[in-house]
Design a protein around this motif. Structure first.
Motif, PDB file in Angstrom:
ATOM      1  N   HIS A   7      51.481  39.963  44.658  1.00 29.84           N
ATOM      2  CA  HIS A   7      50.793  40.605  43.854  1.00 29.84           C
ATOM      3  C   HIS A   7      50.987  40.324  42.276  1.00 29.84           C
ATOM      4  CE1 HIS A   7      48.863  43.881  41.474  1.00 29.84           C
ATOM      5  NE2 HIS A   7      47.559  43.394  42.181  1.00 29.84           N
ATOM      6  N   SER A   8      52.345  40.512  42.134  1.00 33.14           N
ATOM      7  CA  SER A   8      52.921  40.320  40.740  1.00 33.14           C
ATOM      8  C   SER A   8      52.744  38.767  40.342  1.00 33.14           C
ATOM      9  CB  SER A   8      54.290  40.958  40.675  1.00 33.14           C
ATOM     10  OG  SER A   8      55.127  40.348  41.200  1.00 33.14           O
ATOM     11  N   GLY A   9      52.895  37.891  41.484  1.00 36.57           N
ATOM     12  CA  GLY A   9      52.757  36.612  41.043  1.00 36.57           C
ATOM     13  C   GLY A   9      54.269  35.879  41.420  1.00 36.57           C
ATOM     14  N   ARG A  10      55.149  36.706  41.605  1.00 33.88           N
ATOM     15  CA  ARG A  10      56.436  36.396  41.938  1.00 33.88           C
ATOM     16  C   ARG A  10      56.766  35.434  42.891  1.00 33.88           C
ATOM     17  NH1 ARG A  10      61.017  39.156  39.228  1.00 33.88           N
ATOM     18  NH2 ARG A  10      63.215  38.359  40.061  1.00 33.88           N
ATOM     19  N   TRP A  11      56.200  35.630  44.044  1.00 31.77           N
ATOM     20  CA  TRP A  11      56.021  34.904  45.154  1.00 31.77           C
ATOM     21  C   TRP A  11      54.537  34.423  45.444  1.00 31.77           C
ATOM     22  CZ3 TRP A  11      58.748  38.102  49.584  1.00 31.77           C
ATOM     23  CH2 TRP A  11      59.918  38.256  49.060  1.00 31.77           C
ATOM     24  N   PRO A  12      54.340  33.093  45.952  1.00 29.22           N
ATOM     25  CA  PRO A  12      53.248  32.387  46.133  1.00 29.22           C
ATOM     26  C   PRO A  12      52.585  33.262  47.422  1.00 29.22           C
ATOM     27  CG  PRO A  12      54.809  30.978  47.125  1.00 29.22           C
ATOM     28  CD  PRO A  12      55.791  32.148  46.418  1.00 29.22           C
ATOM     29  N   ARG A  13      51.225  33.484  47.733  1.00 28.27           N
ATOM     30  CA  ARG A  13      50.788  34.014  48.672  1.00 28.27           C
ATOM     31  C   ARG A  13      50.620  33.109  49.800  1.00 28.27           C
ATOM     32  NH1 ARG A  13      45.322  37.460  47.874  1.00 28.27           N
ATOM     33  NH2 ARG A  13      45.752  38.021  50.031  1.00 28.27           N
ATOM     34  N   LYS A  14      50.848  33.646  50.948  1.00 32.46           N
ATOM     35  CA  LYS A  14      50.949  32.843  52.331  1.00 32.46           C
ATOM     36  C   LYS A  14      49.534  33.513  52.976  1.00 32.46           C
ATOM     37  CE  LYS A  14      55.865  32.778  52.628  1.00 32.46           C
ATOM     38  NZ  LYS A  14      57.139  33.113  53.526  1.00 32.46           N
ATOM     39  N   ARG A  15      49.400  33.151  54.296  1.00 33.50           N
ATOM     40  CA  ARG A  15      48.513  33.680  54.925  1.00 33.50           C
ATOM     41  C   ARG A  15      48.456  35.013  55.235  1.00 33.50           C
ATOM     42  NH1 ARG A  15      47.196  30.939  60.600  1.00 33.50           N
ATOM     43  NH2 ARG A  15      48.971  31.737  61.175  1.00 33.50           N
ATOM     44  N   ASP A  16      47.752  35.944  54.741  1.00 36.59           N
ATOM     45  CA  ASP A  16      48.011  37.175  54.903  1.00 36.59           C
ATOM     46  C   ASP A  16      46.724  38.140  55.181  1.00 36.59           C
ATOM     47  OD1 ASP A  16      46.670  38.033  52.331  1.00 36.59           O
ATOM     48  OD2 ASP A  16      48.616  37.483  51.408  1.00 36.59           O
ATOM     49  N   THR A  17      46.617  39.580  55.307  1.00 42.29           N
ATOM     50  CA  THR A  17      45.467  40.095  55.269  1.00 42.29           C
ATOM     51  C   THR A  17      45.426  41.312  54.311  1.00 42.29           C
ATOM     52  OG1 THR A  17      46.530  41.637  57.053  1.00 42.29           O
ATOM     53  CG2 THR A  17      45.497  39.992  57.867  1.00 42.29           C
TER      54      THR A  17
END
Length: 241
Positions: free
Chosen positions: A71-81
């Motif tokens: 959410h903070s942009g620190r990590w890339p989003r993966k497949r999530d819900t």
């Protein structure tokens, strides 16, 4: 009564079933989630809201760490819900409640039952004084640096480790830990019970001084809870087909 529940992963109907099965009353009982409350199942937002209505107690898991860092942009989003959580009108407040969770929680058996520690993954064999670890952690700001710290990473992700506290990424059953590594609980020397989640492939188990509550509800297994005062397990079946 104080109840500890294993990884819910957004399976809100199962959490509702569990609350009914144990006769939970928020005016007298406590429900502690041992991490991974959200992400994976069908309703992360509903699960998060129900958890808050039940008192909002727990420890942080690796999926909460992912939720916050993505959410903070620190990590890339993966497949999530997590779209429902991120899109909620009160998303910032909901996420703040997750960020405030400790990585390790002392739960004394002062009302009956054994003394216990709650953690998501496990405790390092290098943490010889868990109360000192908690005191040190309490002084830290729960920012993204904290979420990525070595101690939080171990507490939220440990399965197999070395005697020196090096964590291995292996995630199958405990009997298959690579050479030089053991299930973290085999190296635990404390007197109090440690109650944890995270190891779905291991399932619910009872060790000499450890209890695993991740029975893989999001994968079709039951949702498992432990009552500290009565030293009793209750399970409800998964509704996922």
């Amino acid at each position: 009564m104080r109840w500890l529940v294993g990884d819910v992963h957004g399976c809100v109907r199962e959490l509702e079933d569990l609350v009914e099965a144990i006769g939970f009353d928020p005016s007298r009982d406590e429900l502690w989630c041992v991490g991974d409350l959200i992400n994976g199942g069908p309703d992360s937002l509903g699960t998060l809201r129900l958890w808050q209505a039940l008192g909002g107690l727990g420890v942080i898991g690796n999926h909460e760490v992912y939720t916050l860092c993505a959410h903070s942009g620190r990590w890339p989003r993966k497949r999530d819900t997590l779209d429902d959580v991120y899109g909620a009108p009160d998303a910032e407040a909901l996420l703040a409640s997750l960020r405030a969770l400790p990585m390790l929680q002392w739960l004394p058996g002062d009302q009956g039952g054994p003394d216990a520690w709650a953690v998501h993954g496990g405790v390092s064999p290098q943490w010889t004084d868990l109360h000192a670890v908690v005191a040190r952690q309490a002084a830290l700001v729960h920012d993204d640096d904290w979420l990525e710290s070595d101690e939080v990473s171990f507490a939220t992700r440990a399965r197999c480790c070395s005697a020196e506290g090096q964590r291995h990424r292996y995630d199958h059953g405990p009997e298959g830990c690579p050479e030089g590594f053991s299930p973290w609980d085999a190296l635990y020397r404390g007197e109090a019970m440690v109650v944890h989640g995270h190891w779905a492939r291991r399932g619910h188990y009872r060790g000499q001084r450890t209890i695993g509550l991740d029975s893989g509800c999001v994968y079709g297994g039951p949702l498992t809870a432990w009552c500290q005062q009565e030293d009793r397990i209750v399970q409800v079946p998964s509704r996922l087909q």
